[in-house]
Write a protein that holds these residues in place. Structure first.
Motif, short mmCIF file in Angstrom:
data_model
loop_
_atom_site.label_atom_id
_atom_site.label_comp_id
_atom_site.label_asym_id
_atom_site.label_seq_id
_atom_site.Cartn_x
_atom_site.Cartn_y
_atom_site.Cartn_z
N MET A 1 43.98 4.69 67.72
CA MET A 1 44.70 5.47 66.64
C MET A 1 44.50 6.83 66.68
O MET A 1 45.43 7.78 66.22
CB MET A 1 44.71 4.90 65.41
CG MET A 1 45.24 3.56 65.52
SD MET A 1 45.59 2.84 63.76
CE MET A 1 43.79 2.88 63.06
N SER A 2 43.24 7.47 66.99
CA SER A 2 42.94 8.67 66.81
C SER A 2 43.73 9.75 67.52
O SER A 2 43.93 10.93 66.92
CB SER A 2 41.43 9.03 67.15
OG SER A 2 41.41 8.50 68.50
N PRO A 3 44.42 9.53 68.77
CA PRO A 3 45.32 10.50 69.26
C PRO A 3 46.54 10.86 68.27
O PRO A 3 47.30 11.61 68.59
CB PRO A 3 45.69 10.02 70.47
CG PRO A 3 44.56 9.01 71.07
CD PRO A 3 43.98 8.42 69.46
N LEU A 4 46.89 9.78 67.52
CA LEU A 4 48.18 10.14 66.81
C LEU A 4 47.94 10.99 65.73
O LEU A 4 46.94 10.90 65.04
CB LEU A 4 48.56 8.93 66.23
CG LEU A 4 48.87 7.55 67.20
CD1 LEU A 4 49.11 6.10 66.63
CD2 LEU A 4 50.20 7.97 68.06
N PRO A 5 49.08 11.33 65.51
CA PRO A 5 48.95 12.58 64.18
C PRO A 5 48.57 11.74 62.64
O PRO A 5 48.60 10.20 62.66
CB PRO A 5 50.73 12.86 63.77
CG PRO A 5 50.98 12.66 65.04
CD PRO A 5 50.45 11.52 65.66
N ALA A 6 48.04 12.12 61.69
CA ALA A 6 47.36 11.79 60.62
C ALA A 6 48.66 10.86 59.89
O ALA A 6 48.22 9.80 59.27
CB ALA A 6 46.64 12.71 59.56
N GLU A 7 49.88 11.33 59.78
CA GLU A 7 51.00 10.52 59.31
C GLU A 7 51.15 9.35 60.04
O GLU A 7 52.00 8.42 59.33
CB GLU A 7 51.99 11.45 59.39
CG GLU A 7 52.02 12.66 58.41
CD GLU A 7 51.33 13.97 58.91
OE1 GLU A 7 50.83 13.87 60.16
OE2 GLU A 7 51.34 14.95 58.33
N ALA A 8 50.72 9.32 61.11
CA ALA A 8 51.21 7.90 61.84
C ALA A 8 50.25 7.00 61.74
O ALA A 8 50.08 5.81 62.61
CB ALA A 8 51.46 8.36 63.31
N ARG A 9 49.10 7.04 61.28
CA ARG A 9 47.72 6.07 61.11
C ARG A 9 47.28 6.22 59.65
O ARG A 9 46.07 6.33 59.36
CB ARG A 9 46.75 6.44 61.97
CG ARG A 9 46.43 8.03 62.08
CD ARG A 9 45.30 8.16 63.10
NE ARG A 9 44.99 9.53 63.44
CZ ARG A 9 44.48 10.48 62.76
NH1 ARG A 9 43.81 10.51 61.65
NH2 ARG A 9 44.43 11.84 63.16
N ARG A 10 48.21 6.01 58.61
CA ARG A 10 48.01 6.25 57.30
C ARG A 10 47.19 4.88 56.83
O ARG A 10 46.19 4.91 56.05
CB ARG A 10 49.26 6.07 56.41
CG ARG A 10 50.16 7.48 56.74
CD ARG A 10 51.46 7.28 55.93
NE ARG A 10 52.38 8.06 56.36
CZ ARG A 10 52.66 9.38 55.96
NH1 ARG A 10 51.83 9.97 54.85
NH2 ARG A 10 53.83 10.05 56.35
N SER A 11 47.33 3.70 56.97
CA SER A 11 46.74 2.52 56.53
C SER A 11 46.94 1.23 57.32
O SER A 11 47.73 1.22 58.13
CB SER A 11 47.45 2.39 55.24
OG SER A 11 48.57 1.62 54.99
N ILE A 12 45.93 0.42 56.99
CA ILE A 12 46.34 -0.95 57.75
C ILE A 12 46.04 -2.00 56.47
O ILE A 12 44.98 -1.87 56.20
CB ILE A 12 45.36 -1.04 58.94
CG1 ILE A 12 45.39 -0.16 60.11
CG2 ILE A 12 45.37 -2.37 59.70
CD1 ILE A 12 44.28 -0.23 61.14
N THR A 13 46.92 -2.95 56.87
CA THR A 13 46.48 -4.45 55.86
C THR A 13 45.96 -5.40 56.53
O THR A 13 46.35 -5.70 57.67
CB THR A 13 47.98 -4.71 55.30
OG1 THR A 13 48.56 -3.45 54.56
CG2 THR A 13 47.68 -5.69 54.29
#
Length: 335
Positions: A229-241
């Protein structure tokens, strides 16, 4: 650091009984035996003889104490002694019953030849014999190993209240916000070893990622998620359930590594992350439980993802997850 506890032997119990009769204090006895005072206190409490018919015979007698201790030890080994009971317990575990449910049911079964407490079942599951059969995978909440009660971490410390799914923001719950995912681990047959597949699905677009792992340790899994997920913008990796499996106990690494928050379902409530549970059912069409996972090339796993993400979904207005995910990323770029 707490020293490991070892049971007293017959000679130590003889000395203990003699010193008690001489009115020695527990501290003096502990010093003589090289034991902690709590060990002496526990030994006397557990193995003190109570005689209802002859109260004058009450006391700590070393031979009786050894007999009581041996009897308790045999009781804990009940599942090793009785094959029929062991087979029934293992069968119920595989059917999805918890140790509490198994023990409770046996208590009310009129024809059940044996009774057992749930703690005995847990001890067997985490014993060498239980681990060799991988019985832990059938428990509602798995752990790598079961520590002594005094050393166990409260589950709330591993998954604190503030990470509960009930505290998840409404924009995550109603899928209006992009960048929130659900994660799970797909387990395969014992013959395939510890190999597994991590499933990630973005809640709004249903975009799915599959990651193959060679073990079930939590920290390496989190590192894989971070790398993905690190290559994605911060808004595209907000949370995981996640659920509360031991595979996700290193969830804090996500926050430290890429700022991704973690939310956790209630115990034994995987339906609270229904998107990834349903996706796992789709993936099982291509990766059944008997799949020799380590023999598959990476491109095969990738082709499954591509097929899933290229399938139109009614909930997306018959767009594909890949199209919906790309549209959301474009919106972020235009900001």
């Amino acid at each position: 650091m707490r020293r490991p506890y070892h049971k007293l032997n017959m000679d130590e119990r003889r000395i203990l009984a003699t010193m008690l009769q001489a009115n020695a204090t527990k501290t003096e006895i502990a010093k003589t035996l090289g034991r902690s005072r709590s060990t002496i206190h526990r030994e006397i409490k557990r193995n003190w003889w109570h005689d209802e018919e002859v109260p004058q015979a009450d006391g700590y007698w070393h031979v009786t104490a050894q007999t009581l201790a041996d009897r308790r030890h045999l009781k804990r080994r009940k599942l090793e002694q009785h094959e029929d009971l062991r087979d029934e317990v293992i069968g119920k575990l595989k059917d999805g019953w918890s140790p509490e449910q198994i023990a409770g049911r046996l208590k009310i079964e009129p024809r059940a030849p044996h009774r057992i407490c749930h703690e005995t079942i847990y001890q067997y599951v985490y014993s060498k014999s239980g681990q060799s059969q991988e019985l832990g995978r059938y428990l509602p909440a798995r752990q790598k190993k079961r520590k002594p009660r005094y050393a166990r971490k409260a589950r709330g410390e591993v998954f604190p209240l503030e990470t509960s799914i009930h505290n998840r923001p409404e924009e995550v719950n109603d899928r209006s916000q992009f960048g929130n995912r659900e994660g799970d681990l797909m387990i395969f047959e014992r013959a395939q070893g510890n190999a597994n597949v991590a499933t990630l699905i973005e809640r709004k677009t249903r975009y799915t990622v599959l990651l193959r792992n060679n073990d079930r340790k939590s920290r390496p899994l989190m590192n894989k998620l971070i790398n993905e997920m690190s290559p994605l913008p911060a808004e595209a990796r907000r949370s995981i359930t996640f659920d509360r499996g031991f595979e996700f106990t290193s969830w804090r690494e996500l926050k430290k590594g890429i700022g991704t928050k973690s939310w956790f379902c209630d115990p034994q409530a995987p339906w609270q992350k229904g998107s990834v549970e349903n996706m796992n059912k789709r993936v099982r069409r291509y990766l059944p439980r008997d799949t020799a996972l380590l023999s598959l090339p990476n491109r095969y796993i990738g082709s499954i993802c591509a097929r899933l993400n290229a399938t139109p979904r009614k909930c997306l207005g018959y767009r594909t997850p890949a199209e919906a995910f790309r549209d959301e990323l474009m919106k972020l770029e235009r900001r």
